[in-house]
Design a protein around this motif. Structure first.
Motif, PDB file in Angstrom:
ATOM      1  N   LYS A  19       3.497   1.513  -1.530  1.00 50.15           N
ATOM      2  CA  LYS A  19       4.237   1.418  -2.799  1.00 50.15           C
ATOM      3  C   LYS A  19       5.713   1.114  -2.570  1.00 50.15           C
ATOM      4  CE  LYS A  19       1.020   4.569  -4.951  1.00 50.15           C
ATOM      5  NZ  LYS A  19       0.337   4.238  -6.101  1.00 50.15           N
ATOM      6  N   SER A  33     -13.950   2.511  -8.366  1.00 48.00           N
ATOM      7  CA  SER A  33     -12.594   1.967  -8.319  1.00 48.00           C
ATOM      8  C   SER A  33     -12.457   0.805  -9.284  1.00 48.00           C
ATOM      9  CB  SER A  33     -12.227   1.527  -6.905  1.00 48.00           C
ATOM     10  OG  SER A  33     -13.013   0.451  -6.482  1.00 48.00           O
ATOM     11  N   ARG A  76      -7.955   0.569  -6.977  1.00 49.74           N
ATOM     12  CA  ARG A  76      -7.472   1.928  -7.239  1.00 49.74           C
ATOM     13  C   ARG A  76      -8.588   2.860  -6.790  1.00 49.74           C
ATOM     14  NH1 ARG A  76      -3.462  -0.137  -9.024  1.00 49.74           N
ATOM     15  NH2 ARG A  76      -3.313  -1.613 -10.706  1.00 49.74           N
ATOM     16  N   SER A  77      -8.465   3.269  -5.534  1.00 46.41           N
ATOM     17  CA  SER A  77      -9.544   4.022  -4.907  1.00 46.41           C
ATOM     18  C   SER A  77      -9.000   4.703  -3.658  1.00 46.41           C
ATOM     19  CB  SER A  77     -10.664   3.044  -4.525  1.00 46.41           C
ATOM     20  OG  SER A  77     -11.629   3.664  -3.722  1.00 46.41           O
ATOM     21  N   GLU A 107       0.819  -1.206   0.000  1.00 43.87           N
ATOM     22  CA  GLU A 107       0.000   0.000   0.000  1.00 43.87           C
ATOM     23  C   GLU A 107       0.855   1.259   0.000  1.00 43.87           C
ATOM     24  OE1 GLU A 107      -2.887  -0.161   3.210  1.00 43.87           O
ATOM     25  OE2 GLU A 107      -4.398  -0.602   1.696  1.00 43.87           O
ATOM     26  N   ARG A 128       1.305   1.365 -10.749  1.00 42.60           N
ATOM     27  CA  ARG A 128       0.442   2.039 -11.721  1.00 42.60           C
ATOM     28  C   ARG A 128      -0.803   2.560 -11.006  1.00 42.60           C
ATOM     29  NH1 ARG A 128      -2.831  -2.635 -14.985  1.00 42.60           N
ATOM     30  NH2 ARG A 128      -3.075  -3.892 -13.152  1.00 42.60           N
ATOM     31  N   GLY A 129      -1.354   3.604 -11.495  1.00 39.14           N
ATOM     32  CA  GLY A 129      -2.547   4.181 -10.886  1.00 39.14           C
ATOM     33  C   GLY A 129      -2.188   5.133  -9.760  1.00 39.14           C
ATOM     34  N   GLN A 130      -3.129   6.009  -9.451  1.00 42.95           N
ATOM     35  CA  GLN A 130      -2.873   7.035  -8.456  1.00 42.95           C
ATOM     36  C   GLN A 130      -3.030   6.501  -7.030  1.00 42.95           C
ATOM     37  OE1 GLN A 130      -5.321  10.464  -8.916  1.00 42.95           O
ATOM     38  NE2 GLN A 130      -4.119  11.679  -7.498  1.00 42.95           N
ATOM     39  N   TRP A 131      -4.033   5.690  -6.794  1.00 45.64           N
ATOM     40  CA  TRP A 131      -4.276   5.184  -5.448  1.00 45.64           C
ATOM     41  C   TRP A 131      -4.276   3.669  -5.480  1.00 45.64           C
ATOM     42  CZ3 TRP A 131      -4.326   8.645  -1.678  1.00 45.64           C
ATOM     43  CH2 TRP A 131      -4.623   9.968  -1.990  1.00 45.64           C
ATOM     44  N   VAL A 132      -3.715   3.071  -4.478  1.00 53.00           N
ATOM     45  CA  VAL A 132      -3.806   1.621  -4.351  1.00 53.00           C
ATOM     46  C   VAL A 132      -4.204   1.305  -2.923  1.00 53.00           C
ATOM     47  CG1 VAL A 132      -2.552  -0.567  -4.382  1.00 53.00           C
ATOM     48  CG2 VAL A 132      -2.096   1.132  -6.122  1.00 53.00           C
TER      49      VAL A 132
END
Length: 163
Positions: free
Chosen positions: A50, A128, A115-116, A48, A84-88
């Motif tokens: 990253k 998401s 992704r939310s 989470e 990848r993606g803004q939120w994980v």
């Protein structure tokens, strides 16, 4: 009672001795189930954040999957999934650990990647993108005393399996 230098020094020595005993007292190591569960939770938190390296600390150099993936293969897949993606958000559910021996534990768990900005699993489906996996594998306590996953197999879950 008069405080003399001898009493003060004796009292300080007693407190120091008590602190030393508490610090050096042997701590009971967690059982296999607790150790593996803690490692899974720590790896999930690292993902989470990253922190792919933090996740990979929990993967043995001996790691293999039934499909022949190595630790390096998993690192690449995980990096793509996490970065990848803004939120994980990652939710781990249904963790089940069975002790095989004092140095080995088999596990099953579900990992739901979203992704939310959701803080709760119930809210994850709103706005998401979801990927979910059922993962089974084995953790072993290695020579350095750390628990690491040595083998695993995964199956992508259908969204209907999440309900």
């Amino acid at each position: 009672m008069v405080l003399t230098r001898t009493r003060v020094v004796s009292g300080m020595a007693a407190v120091l001795a008590a602190a030393l005993v508490l610090f050096l007292w042997p701590r009971e190591e967690p059982g296999v189930k607790d150790a593996v569960t803690r490692r899974i939770v720590a790896m999930t938190r690292s993902a989470e954040e990253k922190d792919v390296g933090g996740v990979m600390e929990g993967v043995s150099e001996r790691f293999k999957t039934k499909d022949g993936w190595s630790k390096q293969d998993v690192r690449g897949i995980l990096a793509a999934q996490v970065l990848r993606g803004q939120w994980v958000r990652i939710f781990t559910t249904d963790i089940d650990v069975h002790e095989v021996s004092p140095t080995q534990g088999d596990f099953q768990a579900r990992f739901i990647f979203g992704r939310s900005e959701a803080d709760k699993l119930e809210d994850l489906a709103k706005d998401s993108v979801l990927n979910a996996y059922a993962i089974e594998g084995t953790f072993e306590k290695e020579e350095d005393g750390e628990w690491r996953v040595v083998k695993a197999k995964q199956r992508q879950l259908d969204p209907s399996e999440l309900l």
